[in-house]
Motif scaffolding. Structure first.
Motif, PDB file in Angstrom:
ATOM      1  N   UNK A  34      -1.761 -21.630  -0.062  1.00  0.00           N
ATOM      2  CA  UNK A  34      -1.451 -21.907   0.989  1.00  0.00           C
ATOM      3  C   UNK A  34      -0.894 -20.822   1.531  1.00  0.00           C
ATOM      4  N   UNK A  35       0.073 -19.398   0.992  1.00  0.00           N
ATOM      5  CA  UNK A  35       0.534 -18.512   1.948  1.00  0.00           C
ATOM      6  C   UNK A  35      -0.628 -17.946   2.437  1.00  0.00           C
ATOM      7  N   UNK A  36      -0.213 -17.005   3.435  1.00  0.00           N
ATOM      8  CA  UNK A  36      -0.450 -16.031   4.190  1.00  0.00           C
ATOM      9  C   UNK A  36      -0.332 -14.597   3.706  1.00  0.00           C
ATOM     10  N   UNK A  37      -1.538 -14.183   3.998  1.00  0.00           N
ATOM     11  CA  UNK A  37      -1.172 -12.907   3.231  1.00  0.00           C
ATOM     12  C   UNK A  37      -1.675 -11.290   4.388  1.00  0.00           C
ATOM     13  N   UNK A  38      -0.748 -10.613   4.157  1.00  0.00           N
ATOM     14  CA  UNK A  38      -0.649  -9.244   4.973  1.00  0.00           C
ATOM     15  C   UNK A  38      -1.027  -7.882   3.675  1.00  0.00           C
ATOM     16  N   UNK A  39      -2.253  -7.339   4.020  1.00  0.00           N
ATOM     17  CA  UNK A  39      -2.067  -6.105   3.091  1.00  0.00           C
ATOM     18  C   UNK A  39      -2.194  -4.761   3.889  1.00  0.00           C
ATOM     19  N   UNK A  40      -1.154  -4.230   3.687  1.00  0.00           N
ATOM     20  CA  UNK A  40      -1.885  -3.269   4.877  1.00  0.00           C
ATOM     21  C   UNK A  40      -1.273  -1.984   3.758  1.00  0.00           C
ATOM     22  N   UNK A  41      -2.807  -0.975   4.962  1.00  0.00           N
ATOM     23  CA  UNK A  41      -3.229   0.448   3.713  1.00  0.00           C
ATOM     24  C   UNK A  41      -2.174   1.738   4.837  1.00  0.00           C
ATOM     25  N   UNK A  42      -0.959   1.833   3.835  1.00  0.00           N
ATOM     26  CA  UNK A  42       0.052   2.783   4.132  1.00  0.00           C
ATOM     27  C   UNK A  42      -1.278   3.892   4.912  1.00  0.00           C
ATOM     28  N   UNK A  43      -0.200   4.747   6.022  1.00  0.00           N
ATOM     29  CA  UNK A  43      -0.655   5.905   6.636  1.00  0.00           C
ATOM     30  C   UNK A  43      -1.547   6.664   5.317  1.00  0.00           C
ATOM     31  N   UNK A  44      -2.138   7.224   5.560  1.00  0.00           N
ATOM     32  CA  UNK A  44      -2.270   8.683   4.202  1.00  0.00           C
ATOM     33  C   UNK A  44      -3.342   7.652   3.693  1.00  0.00           C
ATOM     34  N   UNK A  45      -3.436   6.297   3.069  1.00  0.00           N
ATOM     35  CA  UNK A  45      -4.181   6.276   2.014  1.00  0.00           C
ATOM     36  C   UNK A  45      -5.201   4.756   2.856  1.00  0.00           C
ATOM     37  N   UNK A  46      -6.232   4.407   1.870  1.00  0.00           N
ATOM     38  CA  UNK A  46      -7.612   3.322   1.792  1.00  0.00           C
ATOM     39  C   UNK A  46      -7.989   3.604   3.790  1.00  0.00           C
ATOM     40  N   UNK A  47      -8.214   3.347   4.657  1.00  0.00           N
ATOM     41  CA  UNK A  47      -9.100   2.949   5.383  1.00  0.00           C
ATOM     42  C   UNK A  47      -7.747   3.280   6.724  1.00  0.00           C
ATOM     43  N   UNK A  48      -6.645   3.924   6.044  1.00  0.00           N
ATOM     44  CA  UNK A  48      -5.459   4.456   7.502  1.00  0.00           C
ATOM     45  C   UNK A  48      -5.928   5.726   8.078  1.00  0.00           C
ATOM     46  N   UNK A  49      -5.327   6.207   8.978  1.00  0.00           N
ATOM     47  CA  UNK A  49      -4.766   7.318   9.676  1.00  0.00           C
ATOM     48  C   UNK A  49      -5.127   8.118   8.629  1.00  0.00           C
ATOM     49  N   UNK A  50      -4.779   9.551   8.438  1.00  0.00           N
ATOM     50  CA  UNK A  50      -5.185  10.268   7.424  1.00  0.00           C
ATOM     51  C   UNK A  50      -4.371  11.725   8.121  1.00  0.00           C
ATOM     52  N   UNK A  51      -3.212  11.644   8.171  1.00  0.00           N
ATOM     53  CA  UNK A  51      -3.207  12.797   9.436  1.00  0.00           C
ATOM     54  C   UNK A  51      -2.518  14.045   8.581  1.00  0.00           C
ATOM     55  N   UNK A  52      -2.699  15.872   8.923  1.00  0.00           N
ATOM     56  CA  UNK A  52      -2.443  16.373   8.690  1.00  0.00           C
ATOM     57  C   UNK A  52      -1.202  16.568   7.951  1.00  0.00           C
ATOM     58  N   UNK A  53      -0.287  16.438   9.343  1.00  0.00           N
ATOM     59  CA  UNK A  53       0.826  16.911   9.408  1.00  0.00           C
ATOM     60  C   UNK A  53       1.297  15.808   9.380  1.00  0.00           C
ATOM     61  N   UNK A  54       2.151  15.274   8.029  1.00  0.00           N
ATOM     62  CA  UNK A  54       3.053  13.388   8.685  1.00  0.00           C
ATOM     63  C   UNK A  54       4.546  14.025   7.254  1.00  0.00           C
ATOM     64  N   UNK A  55       5.745  13.747   7.035  1.00  0.00           N
ATOM     65  CA  UNK A  55       6.905  13.481   6.952  1.00  0.00           C
ATOM     66  C   UNK A  55       6.634  11.956   6.159  1.00  0.00           C
ATOM     67  N   UNK A  56       5.990  11.716   4.879  1.00  0.00           N
ATOM     68  CA  UNK A  56       5.838  10.583   3.765  1.00  0.00           C
ATOM     69  C   UNK A  56       6.892  10.224   3.939  1.00  0.00           C
ATOM     70  N   UNK A  57       7.907  10.114   4.228  1.00  0.00           N
ATOM     71  CA  UNK A  57       9.815   9.357   3.600  1.00  0.00           C
ATOM     72  C   UNK A  57       9.168   7.327   2.937  1.00  0.00           C
ATOM     73  N   UNK A  58      10.012   7.500   2.720  1.00  0.00           N
ATOM     74  CA  UNK A  58      10.001   5.910   3.012  1.00  0.00           C
ATOM     75  C   UNK A  58      10.856   4.798   3.929  1.00  0.00           C
ATOM     76  N   UNK A  59      11.203   5.717   4.919  1.00  0.00           N
ATOM     77  CA  UNK A  59      11.751   5.344   6.535  1.00  0.00           C
ATOM     78  C   UNK A  59      10.197   5.328   7.038  1.00  0.00           C
TER      79      UNK A  59
END
Length: 122
Positions: free
Chosen positions: A94-119
């Protein structure tokens, strides 16, 4: 000199391990994995980050009335489809589930210049 039976056996074994595709072509994948199927419908969220317009792909399974939604974040070198089994289990409960592709992975944007910090990923 190799015997004909060795050659025949080698050809047979190679045939067993070769990938089989309906049209005899391997699927082609672009940077957004458009040729790769995910287990649930994929949507995108557009936003600006680090002075760039980006799209984050995600899958969402709605919760039953009154239930919480669980956020599942994949690790590095994975994508949101990693969570298929877990998402099905939670959704059946019965739970809702949200599964994002983080930026740079999967079907999300893959910018050439991006700071991949936890923040930034948060």
């Amino acid at each position: 000199m190799r015997s004909w039976s060795y050659t025949l056996l080698t050809a047979f074994l190679l045939g067993l391990t070769a990938p089989v595709f309906a049209d005899d072509k391997a699927p082609e994948y672009d940077a957004r994995l458009s040729g790769y199927s995910y287990p649930f419908d994929v949507q995108t969220f557009e936003f600006d980050s680090q002075r760039q317009s980006l799209e984050m792909a995600y899958m969402h399974l709605p919760a039953e009335k009154g239930q919480s939604t669980v956020l599942l974040l994949h690790g590095k070198n994975f994508a949101a489809d990693y969570w298929e089994e877990t998402a099905n289990y939670l959704h059946e409960k019965g739970y809702g589930v949200l599964m994002p592709d983080q930026i740079g992975f999967g079907k999300s944007s893959k910018p050439a210049h991006y700071q991949f910090s936890f923040e930034a990923l948060a």
